[in-house]
Write a protein that holds these residues in place. Structure first.
Motif, PDB file in Angstrom:
ATOM      1  N   ARG A 200       0.840  -1.213   0.000  1.00 15.74           N
ATOM      2  CA  ARG A 200       0.000   0.000   0.000  1.00 15.74           C
ATOM      3  C   ARG A 200       0.869   1.255   0.000  1.00 15.74           C
ATOM      4  O   ARG A 200       0.579   2.224  -0.717  1.00 15.74           O
ATOM      5  CB  ARG A 200      -0.929   0.019   1.213  1.00 15.74           C
TER       6      ARG A 200
ATOM      7  N   SER B   2      -2.088   4.373 -12.198  1.00 18.60           N
ATOM      8  CA  SER B   2      -2.590   3.082 -11.750  1.00 18.60           C
ATOM      9  C   SER B   2      -1.408   2.279 -11.226  1.00 18.60           C
ATOM     10  O   SER B   2      -0.257   2.703 -11.367  1.00 18.60           O
ATOM     11  CB  SER B   2      -3.274   2.322 -12.896  1.00 18.60           C
TER      12      SER B   2
ATOM     13  N   TYR C 194      -5.586  -7.223  -1.451  1.00 15.18           N
ATOM     14  CA  TYR C 194      -5.992  -6.299  -2.509  1.00 15.18           C
ATOM     15  C   TYR C 194      -6.854  -5.162  -1.963  1.00 15.18           C
ATOM     16  O   TYR C 194      -6.739  -4.014  -2.421  1.00 15.18           O
ATOM     17  CB  TYR C 194      -6.708  -7.057  -3.623  1.00 15.18           C
TER      18      TYR C 194
ATOM     19  N   ALA D  98      -5.903  -1.193  -2.382  1.00 18.49           N
ATOM     20  CA  ALA D  98      -6.890  -0.336  -3.045  1.00 18.49           C
ATOM     21  C   ALA D  98      -7.191   0.915  -2.225  1.00 18.49           C
ATOM     22  O   ALA D  98      -7.607   1.937  -2.784  1.00 18.49           O
ATOM     23  CB  ALA D  98      -8.178  -1.122  -3.295  1.00 18.49           C
TER      24      ALA D  98
ATOM     25  N   PRO E 274      -6.371   3.034  -9.197  1.00 20.03           N
ATOM     26  CA  PRO E 274      -6.870   1.787  -9.783  1.00 20.03           C
ATOM     27  C   PRO E 274      -5.819   0.691  -9.677  1.00 20.03           C
ATOM     28  O   PRO E 274      -4.641   0.920  -9.991  1.00 20.03           O
ATOM     29  CB  PRO E 274      -7.150   2.170 -11.241  1.00 20.03           C
ATOM     30  N   VAL E 275      -6.249  -0.481  -9.237  1.00 22.39           N
ATOM     31  CA  VAL E 275      -5.326  -1.603  -9.040  1.00 22.39           C
ATOM     32  C   VAL E 275      -5.557  -2.649 -10.128  1.00 22.39           C
ATOM     33  O   VAL E 275      -6.678  -3.105 -10.340  1.00 22.39           O
ATOM     34  CB  VAL E 275      -5.527  -2.247  -7.656  1.00 22.39           C
TER      35      VAL E 275
ATOM     36  N   SER F 107     -11.844  -3.934  -5.388  1.00 21.59           N
ATOM     37  CA  SER F 107     -10.411  -3.937  -5.101  1.00 21.59           C
ATOM     38  C   SER F 107      -9.549  -3.876  -6.356  1.00 21.59           C
ATOM     39  O   SER F 107      -8.390  -3.455  -6.280  1.00 21.59           O
ATOM     40  CB  SER F 107     -10.036  -5.187  -4.295  1.00 21.59           C
ATOM     41  N   ILE F 108     -10.074  -4.312  -7.503  1.00 18.05           N
ATOM     42  CA  ILE F 108      -9.297  -4.312  -8.739  1.00 18.05           C
ATOM     43  C   ILE F 108     -10.169  -3.843  -9.898  1.00 18.05           C
ATOM     44  O   ILE F 108     -11.400  -3.932  -9.833  1.00 18.05           O
ATOM     45  CB  ILE F 108      -8.723  -5.707  -9.075  1.00 18.05           C
TER      46      ILE F 108
END
Length: 287
Positions: free
Chosen positions: A81, A94, A114, A118, A123-124, A150-151
């Motif tokens: 993170r 991203s 995740y 996030a 954006p992950v 999360s993604i």
């Protein structure tokens, strides 16, 4: 998006000026953006200062942070993170994130991982590489991560083209990105909307032409070009991919150069195969 190789000086210091020039050249050559600090960028061998500076260099050289997707993999979710936050502070648009890879994480740990990254606000893009991480982001798990917010996309590296169709069924809004160079055409036909690529480091214009033809369904253009490039593209899926791509870069006049330990130079017989394929591609006008 090119997963960029990272040039080093002879004493193995990061060549930040060379890297900046390479990023700018890739975009000028028709690539849409870059992915610094991935496995091809040898991020595991970088100090924290080097890793942070690589991201800043990429953003500045690209001229548009949305063209930059740093890898933020780390052993701990908190650390990953923090790398995502650093990417945001540098202006990146991203991030690319592996699942926990210090142990064989279960689905609960993967989902928490995740979700934590996030929270950085970017954006992950998930990166599914179960060969190296021993954690498989199955289509069902990807759908859960997407539905949890999360993604937004997945770099799919398994080489199993069948997954493209299952992912589309389970998570229609999740963007599928080709994760291995040697399944570009198959996944392009199956609905991929992007490619995180290795071999454009050496052959950006030919790879960009192939990519756009594959995703648009122009098989008359894509198939012969894919056949011509495939002896190189398949190296992206081999353990020696970093060294192989850097050998090709050296031959076409790009800043390939040495690798950091624990990687070592290619054995002579393997290097000869890479050189021959690269020189053949150059002779066919692909470089």
């Amino acid at each position: 998006m090119v997963a960029t190789a990272l040039p080093f000086h002879a004493d193995l210091r990061v060549d930040h000026d060379g890297y900046a020039e390479h990023v700018a050249w890739l975009i000028e050559s028709g690539c849409d953006g870059v992915v610094p600090n991935g496995s091809l960028g040898e991020y595991q061998t970088l100090t924290d200062d080097e890793r942070a500076r690589v991201v800043r260099t990429a953003v500045e050289a690209a001229g548009d942070g949305d063209r930059v997707m740093p890898g933020v993999a780390a052993y701990g979710s908190d650390e990953a993170r923090r790398w995502a936050e650093q990417a945001g502070e540098a202006g990146a648009g991203s991030v690319l994130l592996l699942p926990p890879n210090a142990y064989r994480a279960d689905e609960r740990a993967v989902r928490a991982h995740y979700a934590e990254v996030a929270r950085a606000g970017l954006p992950v893009v998930a990166y599914n590489n179960p060969y190296d991480t021993k954690v498989d982001l199955t289509p069902q798990l990807l759908a859960e991560l997407y539905n949890e917010g999360s993604i937004v996309a997945v770099k799919e590296f398994t080489g199993d083209v069948r997954r493209a169709y299952e992912i589309a069924e389970l998570a229609p809004g999740l963007d599928l990105l080709v994760g291995a160079d040697d399944v570009l055409l198959e996944l392009g036909i199956a609905g991929a909307v992007g490619w995180i690529a290795g071999y454009p480091n050496a052959f950006p214009e030919a790879c960009a032409t192939l990519y756009r033809a594959a995703l648009s369904g122009d098989l008359d253009t894509a198939v012969p070009l894919y056949r011509a490039l495939h002896p190189l593209l398949r190296w992206d899926s081999k353990p020696e991919f970093v060294q192989a791509i850097k050998v090709s870069m050296d031959l076409v006049g790009r800043p390939g150069g040495p690798v950091r330990a624990p990687r070592s130079p290619l054995p002579a017989d393997i290097e000869a195969v890479v050189r021959a394929a690269t020189e053949k591609a150059m002779a066919e006008g692909l470089g």
